[in-house]
Write a protein that holds these residues in place. Structure first.
Motif, PDB file in Angstrom:
ATOM      1  N   VAL A   5       0.848  -1.197   0.000  1.00  0.00           N
ATOM      2  CA  VAL A   5       0.000   0.000   0.000  1.00  0.00           C
ATOM      3  C   VAL A   5       0.881   1.243   0.000  1.00  0.00           C
ATOM      4  O   VAL A   5       1.587   1.517   0.979  1.00  0.00           O
ATOM      5  N   GLU A   6       0.811   1.977  -1.110  1.00  0.00           N
ATOM      6  CA  GLU A   6       1.598   3.201  -1.256  1.00  0.00           C
ATOM      7  C   GLU A   6       0.851   4.387  -0.662  1.00  0.00           C
ATOM      8  O   GLU A   6      -0.391   4.411  -0.627  1.00  0.00           O
ATOM      9  N   SER A   7       1.614   5.371  -0.226  1.00  0.00           N
ATOM     10  CA  SER A   7       1.045   6.621   0.253  1.00  0.00           C
ATOM     11  C   SER A   7       2.058   7.727   0.038  1.00  0.00           C
ATOM     12  O   SER A   7       3.232   7.464  -0.255  1.00  0.00           O
ATOM     13  N   GLY A   8       1.593   8.972   0.198  1.00  0.00           N
ATOM     14  CA  GLY A   8       2.502  10.099   0.104  1.00  0.00           C
ATOM     15  C   GLY A   8       2.425  10.887  -1.187  1.00  0.00           C
ATOM     16  O   GLY A   8       3.080  11.934  -1.311  1.00  0.00           O
ATOM     17  N   GLY A   9       1.655  10.415  -2.137  1.00  0.00           N
ATOM     18  CA  GLY A   9       1.522  11.139  -3.388  1.00  0.00           C
ATOM     19  C   GLY A   9       0.740  12.435  -3.207  1.00  0.00           C
ATOM     20  O   GLY A   9       0.120  12.669  -2.158  1.00  0.00           O
ATOM     21  N   GLY A  10       0.774  13.275  -4.226  1.00  0.00           N
ATOM     22  CA  GLY A  10       0.038  14.531  -4.162  1.00  0.00           C
ATOM     23  C   GLY A  10       0.522  15.493  -5.219  1.00  0.00           C
ATOM     24  O   GLY A  10       1.243  15.113  -6.145  1.00  0.00           O
ATOM     25  N   VAL A  11       0.113  16.735  -5.058  1.00  0.00           N
ATOM     26  CA  VAL A  11       0.489  17.793  -5.999  1.00  0.00           C
ATOM     27  C   VAL A  11       1.647  18.587  -5.400  1.00  0.00           C
ATOM     28  O   VAL A  11       1.585  18.997  -4.231  1.00  0.00           O
ATOM     29  N   VAL A  12       2.684  18.804  -6.187  1.00  0.00           N
ATOM     30  CA  VAL A  12       3.880  19.497  -5.701  1.00  0.00           C
ATOM     31  C   VAL A  12       4.421  20.376  -6.818  1.00  0.00           C
ATOM     32  O   VAL A  12       4.265  20.057  -8.008  1.00  0.00           O
ATOM     33  N   GLN A  13       5.064  21.454  -6.436  1.00  0.00           N
ATOM     34  CA  GLN A  13       5.641  22.368  -7.427  1.00  0.00           C
ATOM     35  C   GLN A  13       6.993  21.858  -7.913  1.00  0.00           C
ATOM     36  O   GLN A  13       7.708  21.146  -7.174  1.00  0.00           O
ATOM     37  N   PRO A  14       7.363  22.219  -9.126  1.00  0.00           N
ATOM     38  CA  PRO A  14       8.696  21.832  -9.636  1.00  0.00           C
ATOM     39  C   PRO A  14       9.785  22.330  -8.696  1.00  0.00           C
ATOM     40  O   PRO A  14       9.695  23.431  -8.138  1.00  0.00           O
ATOM     41  N   GLY A  15      10.801  21.480  -8.502  1.00  0.00           N
ATOM     42  CA  GLY A  15      11.913  21.819  -7.635  1.00  0.00           C
ATOM     43  C   GLY A  15      11.727  21.408  -6.183  1.00  0.00           C
ATOM     44  O   GLY A  15      12.701  21.384  -5.417  1.00  0.00           O
ATOM     45  N   ARG A  16      10.493  21.059  -5.810  1.00  0.00           N
ATOM     46  CA  ARG A  16      10.228  20.668  -4.439  1.00  0.00           C
ATOM     47  C   ARG A  16      10.450  19.168  -4.241  1.00  0.00           C
ATOM     48  O   ARG A  16      10.826  18.442  -5.180  1.00  0.00           O
ATOM     49  N   SER A  17      10.231  18.732  -3.002  1.00  0.00           N
ATOM     50  CA  SER A  17      10.472  17.329  -2.645  1.00  0.00           C
ATOM     51  C   SER A  17       9.189  16.656  -2.186  1.00  0.00           C
ATOM     52  O   SER A  17       8.239  17.313  -1.770  1.00  0.00           O
ATOM     53  N   LEU A  18       9.232  15.317  -2.235  1.00  0.00           N
ATOM     54  CA  LEU A  18       8.109  14.502  -1.771  1.00  0.00           C
ATOM     55  C   LEU A  18       8.677  13.156  -1.361  1.00  0.00           C
ATOM     56  O   LEU A  18       9.642  12.669  -1.976  1.00  0.00           O
ATOM     57  N   ARG A  19       8.102  12.546  -0.334  1.00  0.00           N
ATOM     58  CA  ARG A  19       8.536  11.200   0.056  1.00  0.00           C
ATOM     59  C   ARG A  19       7.354  10.256  -0.017  1.00  0.00           C
ATOM     60  O   ARG A  19       6.315  10.494   0.614  1.00  0.00           O
ATOM     61  N   LEU A  20       7.542   9.197  -0.766  1.00  0.00           N
ATOM     62  CA  LEU A  20       6.531   8.150  -0.872  1.00  0.00           C
ATOM     63  C   LEU A  20       6.864   7.018   0.100  1.00  0.00           C
ATOM     64  O   LEU A  20       8.029   6.754   0.366  1.00  0.00           O
ATOM     65  N   SER A  21       5.812   6.373   0.590  1.00  0.00           N
ATOM     66  CA  SER A  21       5.973   5.198   1.441  1.00  0.00           C
ATOM     67  C   SER A  21       5.196   4.042   0.844  1.00  0.00           C
ATOM     68  O   SER A  21       4.210   4.237   0.131  1.00  0.00           O
ATOM     69  N   CYS A  22       5.646   2.845   1.155  1.00  0.00           N
ATOM     70  CA  CYS A  22       4.963   1.629   0.727  1.00  0.00           C
ATOM     71  C   CYS A  22       4.957   0.670   1.911  1.00  0.00           C
ATOM     72  O   CYS A  22       6.011   0.175   2.312  1.00  0.00           O
ATOM     73  N   ALA A  23       3.784   0.437   2.471  1.00  0.00           N
ATOM     74  CA  ALA A  23       3.640  -0.467   3.606  1.00  0.00           C
ATOM     75  C   ALA A  23       3.353  -1.868   3.103  1.00  0.00           C
ATOM     76  O   ALA A  23       2.401  -2.081   2.337  1.00  0.00           O
ATOM     77  N   ALA A  24       4.177  -2.814   3.538  1.00  0.00           N
ATOM     78  CA  ALA A  24       4.030  -4.201   3.110  1.00  0.00           C
ATOM     79  C   ALA A  24       3.384  -5.035   4.202  1.00  0.00           C
ATOM     80  O   ALA A  24       3.658  -4.831   5.394  1.00  0.00           O
ATOM     81  N   SER A  25       2.537  -5.959   3.812  1.00  0.00           N
ATOM     82  CA  SER A  25       1.941  -6.900   4.756  1.00  0.00           C
ATOM     83  C   SER A  25       1.733  -8.234   4.065  1.00  0.00           C
ATOM     84  O   SER A  25       1.744  -8.318   2.835  1.00  0.00           O
ATOM     85  N   GLY A  26       1.580  -9.269   4.887  1.00  0.00           N
ATOM     86  CA  GLY A  26       1.377 -10.601   4.340  1.00  0.00           C
ATOM     87  C   GLY A  26       2.674 -11.335   4.025  1.00  0.00           C
ATOM     88  O   GLY A  26       2.643 -12.473   3.581  1.00  0.00           O
ATOM     89  N   PHE A  27       3.803 -10.673   4.216  1.00  0.00           N
ATOM     90  CA  PHE A  27       5.112 -11.284   4.019  1.00  0.00           C
ATOM     91  C   PHE A  27       6.133 -10.430   4.761  1.00  0.00           C
ATOM     92  O   PHE A  27       5.854  -9.300   5.156  1.00  0.00           O
ATOM     93  N   SER A  28       7.327 -10.979   4.944  1.00  0.00           N
ATOM     94  CA  SER A  28       8.389 -10.239   5.607  1.00  0.00           C
ATOM     95  C   SER A  28       9.218  -9.485   4.582  1.00  0.00           C
ATOM     96  O   SER A  28       9.875 -10.092   3.717  1.00  0.00           O
ATOM     97  N   LEU A  29       9.170  -8.172   4.675  1.00  0.00           N
ATOM     98  CA  LEU A  29       9.884  -7.339   3.702  1.00  0.00           C
ATOM     99  C   LEU A  29      11.366  -7.676   3.657  1.00  0.00           C
ATOM    100  O   LEU A  29      12.002  -7.590   2.589  1.00  0.00           O
ATOM    101  N   SER A  30      11.921  -8.105   4.780  1.00  0.00           N
ATOM    102  CA  SER A  30      13.361  -8.315   4.894  1.00  0.00           C
ATOM    103  C   SER A  30      13.882  -9.429   3.988  1.00  0.00           C
ATOM    104  O   SER A  30      15.088  -9.571   3.805  1.00  0.00           O
ATOM    105  N   GLY A  31      12.992 -10.211   3.406  1.00  0.00           N
ATOM    106  CA  GLY A  31      13.423 -11.307   2.556  1.00  0.00           C
ATOM    107  C   GLY A  31      13.458 -10.990   1.075  1.00  0.00           C
ATOM    108  O   GLY A  31      13.858 -11.840   0.262  1.00  0.00           O
ATOM    109  N   TYR A  32      13.096  -9.764   0.703  1.00  0.00           N
ATOM    110  CA  TYR A  32      12.877  -9.463  -0.708  1.00  0.00           C
ATOM    111  C   TYR A  32      13.489  -8.145  -1.140  1.00  0.00           C
ATOM    112  O   TYR A  32      13.478  -7.164  -0.403  1.00  0.00           O
TER     113      TYR A  32
END
Lengths: 121, 107
Positions: A5-32
């Protein structure tokens, strides 16, 4: 079942920053390895970046190299994409995707629903 | 960097037809090739990896073949639910690259 499940998207002006996140479930992220893949409106798929299971290796597409940073927190089962110096051409739906191998840099066996990033003045 | 070229860019076929999509790499990629299906408004789905291995849960009417530079995705007996854009992707090395896509419609 595997869920991304991704989050963090939106509208931003050129030159600015944004951080996206992706929450994983149903498996251990550390293996992939994990990836970010994007799709501009009405266009095809473009690989953005990937990271190995332990964060030891990162690779980037030429169009984002030096501006985007992929990272992960396995303790939180979360993948990140820090996007700096954004350009209008970065406008796209950003998907996080799982690699079936820990090393990453292979293919994508599970995808999130995506989060839309719009870069506009 | 290795370029991936898909053909045709679009096609229209009847239900029950056999459909063939081609993907060509600009250099030898061995069998490091995957195929994805993206239905309109949906998330891409892995169909085939290692050029010819069917992903779990994918209908057997989908098959992949090829090695080196020339690859094929075949849909035998096209179904209405197969309307989608199909992408190939190479992974022999980074950067990982997709083909431009092939849009499949029902005639």
């Amino acid at each position: 079942q595997v869920q991304l499940v991704e989050s963090g998207g939106g509208v931003v002006q050129p030159g600015r920053s944004l951080r996206l996140s992706c929450a994983a479930s149903g498996f251990s992220l550390s293996g992939y390895g994990m990836h970010w893949v994007r799709q501009a409106p009405g266009k095809g798929l473009e690989w953005v970046a990937d990271i190995s299971y332990d964060g030891g290796k990162e690779f980037y597409g030429d169009s984002v190299k030096g501006r985007f940073t992929i990272s992960r927190d396995n303790s939180r089962n979360t993948l990140y994409l820090q996007m700096d110096s954004l350009r209008t051409e970065d406008t796209a739906v950003y998907y996080c995707a799982r690699d079936p191998y820990g090393s990453g840099s292979y293919y994508f066996d599970h995808w999130g629903q995506g989060t839309l990033v719009t870069v506009t003045s | 960097d290795i370029q991936m070229t898909q053909s045709p860019s679009s096609l229209s076929a009847s239900v029950g037809d056999t459909v063939t999509i081609t993907c060509r790499a600009s250099q030898d990629i061995n069998d490091f090739l995957a195929w994805y299906q993206q239905k309109p408004g949906k998330v891409p789905r892995l169909l085939i990896y290692d050029a010819s291995t069917l992903q779990s849960g994918v209908p057997f009417r989908f098959s992949g073949s090829g090695s080196g530079t020339d690859f094929t995705l075949t849909i035998s007996s096209l179904q209405p639910e197969d309307v989608a854009t199909y992408y190939c992707q190479k992974y022999n090395s980074v950067p990982l690259t997709f083909g431009g896509g092939t849009k499949v419609e029902i005639k």
